[in-house]
Design an enzyme around this catalytic site. Sequence first.
Site, PDB file in Angstrom:
ATOM      1  N   ASP A 159     -19.694 -22.797  37.891  1.00  0.00           N
ATOM      2  CA  ASP A 159     -20.898 -22.056  37.513  1.00  0.00           C
ATOM      3  C   ASP A 159     -21.972 -22.273  38.579  1.00  0.00           C
ATOM      4  O   ASP A 159     -21.969 -23.279  39.285  1.00  0.00           O
ATOM      5  CB  ASP A 159     -21.377 -22.576  36.149  1.00  0.00           C
ATOM      6  CG  ASP A 159     -22.503 -21.740  35.572  1.00  0.00           C
ATOM      7  OD1 ASP A 159     -22.657 -20.576  35.993  1.00  0.00           O
ATOM      8  OD2 ASP A 159     -23.230 -22.245  34.696  1.00  0.00           O
ATOM      9  N   GLU A 160     -22.911 -21.316  38.694  1.00  0.00           N
ATOM     10  CA  GLU A 160     -24.028 -21.417  39.649  1.00  0.00           C
ATOM     11  C   GLU A 160     -23.504 -21.723  41.054  1.00  0.00           C
ATOM     12  O   GLU A 160     -24.036 -22.582  41.768  1.00  0.00           O
ATOM     13  CB  GLU A 160     -25.026 -22.512  39.207  1.00  0.00           C
ATOM     14  CG  GLU A 160     -25.588 -22.321  37.811  1.00  0.00           C
ATOM     15  CD  GLU A 160     -26.601 -21.195  37.701  1.00  0.00           C
ATOM     16  OE1 GLU A 160     -26.771 -20.443  38.693  1.00  0.00           O
ATOM     17  OE2 GLU A 160     -27.196 -21.032  36.625  1.00  0.00           O
ATOM     18  N   LYS A 185     -23.194 -14.416  32.057  1.00  0.00           N
ATOM     19  CA  LYS A 185     -22.162 -15.145  32.804  1.00  0.00           C
ATOM     20  C   LYS A 185     -21.559 -16.285  31.996  1.00  0.00           C
ATOM     21  O   LYS A 185     -20.365 -16.549  32.100  1.00  0.00           O
ATOM     22  CB  LYS A 185     -22.717 -15.670  34.126  1.00  0.00           C
ATOM     23  CG  LYS A 185     -23.767 -16.765  33.989  1.00  0.00           C
ATOM     24  CD  LYS A 185     -24.271 -17.231  35.331  1.00  0.00           C
ATOM     25  CE  LYS A 185     -25.369 -18.257  35.178  1.00  0.00           C
ATOM     26  NZ  LYS A 185     -24.928 -19.535  34.626  1.00  0.00           N
ATOM     27  N   THR A 186     -22.392 -16.960  31.171  1.00  0.00           N
ATOM     28  CA  THR A 186     -21.864 -18.086  30.385  1.00  0.00           C
ATOM     29  C   THR A 186     -20.816 -17.603  29.393  1.00  0.00           C
ATOM     30  O   THR A 186     -19.811 -18.270  29.161  1.00  0.00           O
ATOM     31  CB  THR A 186     -23.010 -18.819  29.655  1.00  0.00           C
ATOM     32  OG1 THR A 186     -24.013 -19.180  30.608  1.00  0.00           O
ATOM     33  CG2 THR A 186     -22.512 -20.080  28.974  1.00  0.00           C
ATOM     34  N   ARG A 237     -37.225 -13.768  34.563  1.00  0.00           N
ATOM     35  CA  ARG A 237     -37.316 -14.616  33.358  1.00  0.00           C
ATOM     36  C   ARG A 237     -37.906 -13.820  32.197  1.00  0.00           C
ATOM     37  O   ARG A 237     -37.791 -14.222  31.043  1.00  0.00           O
ATOM     38  CB  ARG A 237     -38.227 -15.833  33.598  1.00  0.00           C
ATOM     39  CG  ARG A 237     -37.824 -16.811  34.697  1.00  0.00           C
ATOM     40  CD  ARG A 237     -36.394 -17.248  34.625  1.00  0.00           C
ATOM     41  NE  ARG A 237     -35.572 -16.407  35.496  1.00  0.00           N
ATOM     42  CZ  ARG A 237     -34.256 -16.320  35.421  1.00  0.00           C
ATOM     43  NH1 ARG A 237     -33.592 -16.982  34.512  1.00  0.00           N
ATOM     44  NH2 ARG A 237     -33.582 -15.529  36.247  1.00  0.00           N
ATOM     45  N   GLN A 296     -30.243 -15.542  43.412  1.00  0.00           N
ATOM     46  CA  GLN A 296     -30.897 -16.648  42.701  1.00  0.00           C
ATOM     47  C   GLN A 296     -30.665 -17.986  43.393  1.00  0.00           C
ATOM     48  O   GLN A 296     -30.783 -19.045  42.768  1.00  0.00           O
ATOM     49  CB  GLN A 296     -30.404 -16.711  41.249  1.00  0.00           C
ATOM     50  CG  GLN A 296     -30.817 -15.502  40.425  1.00  0.00           C
ATOM     51  CD  GLN A 296     -30.489 -15.668  38.955  1.00  0.00           C
ATOM     52  OE1 GLN A 296     -31.139 -16.432  38.250  1.00  0.00           O
ATOM     53  NE2 GLN A 296     -29.481 -14.945  38.495  1.00  0.00           N
TER      54      GLN A 296
END
Length: 685
Positions: free
Chosen positions: A222-223, A36-37, A619, A253
């Site tokens: 973002d997020e 996504k970044t 993770r 998330q």
Amino acid sequence: MSDIRDRINGLNPRQREAVHAIEGPCLVLAGAGSGKTSVITTKIAYLVQECGMSARRIAAVTFTNKAAREMKERVQSMLPGKSGHGLTVSTFHTLGLNVIRAELKTLGLRPGFSLFDPEDAKTLLKDLMHKDAQVDAEQISKVQGLISQWKNDLVLPGKAISHAETEDEAFAARIYEHYVRHLKAYNAVDFDDLILLPVTLFERHPEVLAKWRRRIHYMLVDEYQDTNSSQYQLVRMLMAERQNFTVVGDDDQSIYAWRGARPENLIQLGEDFPSLKVIKLEQNYRSTSIILKAANTLISNNPHVYEKTLWSDKGRGEAIRVLLTRNEEAEAERVASEMLTRRIKESAQWRDFAVLYRGNFQARLLELKLQHYQIPYKLSGGTSFFSRNEIKDAMAYLRVLINPDDDNAFLRVVNVPRREIGPTTLEKLANYAGERRVSLFSACHEMGLGEVLPERAIERLGRFAHFIDGVRKRMDQGESIAAIRQMFLEMDYEAWLYQNASAPQIADKRMANVWILIDQLEQSMQREADDNGDVESDDETDSVEAAISRLVLRDILDQQAQEDDADRVQLLTMHASKGLEFPHVYVMGLEEELLPHRNSIENGDIEEERRLAYVAITRARQTLTLTLARQRKAFGEMMNCTPSRFLDELPEEDLEWEGRPDKDDPEKKRERGASAIAGLRSLLG
């Protein structure tokens, strides 16, 4: 230009679609590890280079300084020359702070306003609540939490009072009203105000909102799943006119409901912007297929507005291991020895390993085991020495001593210990100082103060100013450290700590921290003298100032060091692990009342706990090991544990159990034993 096109060509089809979607509202549903970044940073560069938008008209917001810093660095590496000049990449709160600074007059704030951190706010609330009744730390935290929740939900004091449903809520609402009034008297704002004030400002002053809409033409968030009500309103108000924005998030998330995050903002977005384009990023670049299958299967038990399934081309990978141990000590022993064996066997680095857990208390036994095996580790989430309340008090006193014009430091210590200098006195002092254009400390010395304050208030302020002047005078005479030590003794700071501590031992520890700080200050000055060849400074106050600056800098560097790449095993909570990834992940405590947590079971918040387990699983890049104990000590007693329901929700065919007779493979057990012995032999010689 060709560079940005090459970058876009290097993206997968869904990522490219997300970058090119610049007209209208866009939701990028980005699964864990889906890049996504890269999408956000490439899109910013695309808007500037290919679409001709000025960088100063773009604002990208996220939740942490680290994420904002990394994002800005990546964008700047893509934009040549000065084309990125004026770009805003910041946290939500920094954006809010920029609005407040630009609109001080309209908000009724004066230049140089203070920003209260949560500890400053707690201190103020403690003072306000002690006026009404004897309250304990838990009640103060509860009221502080309610006030924060009200601010995040854009509920002002009047509404909080009229809508209070219980006596506790009514009490908290009254404190909220006093709290807001005191903040204004101190010319201060708190952390939640950084969003609340811009939103209420935009609601009440359409001309100010219009100005900021002219300033920001495109927003990227973002997020997005972590936004609360006020953050969502800030984005909605700024973008309602042009409707050109991109939000990136993952409802699976969303693990911060306890601090106000509202995953339902994803639904709200579609309702407020009916033309919303939804793009799903489902290709995962991090984990093996078996890890992603477990994550997908687990999270499918939660309801979804938008369905998605993560996939990877990284191959099937190793089976997920589940270690059932006798008790928590055996669990910690097993995790430590497992990491030691794998490191030797595979020549892995210590930094390749992470151990995740639901609560910090689970790390205690593990730390002892890691120390026993001499395994280096880093424990995340520890309290910074300089963030402790007593150290902030001491540092504020030091700041006032070397710079009496530091109004923020003055406000922190003028009534610590209590000197009966109340908010009304400080408000009048601040107004007088503002008119005279002098600092608060300087105003305490002026004859004209008698025109605005009664004699008793002037006497109390004068006594404080005289006290500080006396310490400064002794410091000027070359007795800096002795004068500072004497200052804390004379004002009986230790008694103040005892009055405000829940136990004498805590007060003792806090006072010891203050002496440690002063010892560090003295050592820093001594080192400076040694570095200068024992040449004495002409002015010891200068060396004290330099030493204090070095202490602050050291704290900043210590904080930064928490993000370093040292070769150590990472120990962290599942909440703290979000956004990180590791080759080998151990998730400890897969038991009912631990994961899912007891409070969540009682409150019916199992969905968020499941999302937390999903975050922990995703993770892992190469291997995932889940551990649980048959017995665990609680309240001094050994209690029997029930395996977590989440284990039953994982694909059984992909789990390799150990320590469970009905699941354990005898041949594999022998192999593991031989492997562990071989690893230890290698270690020993």
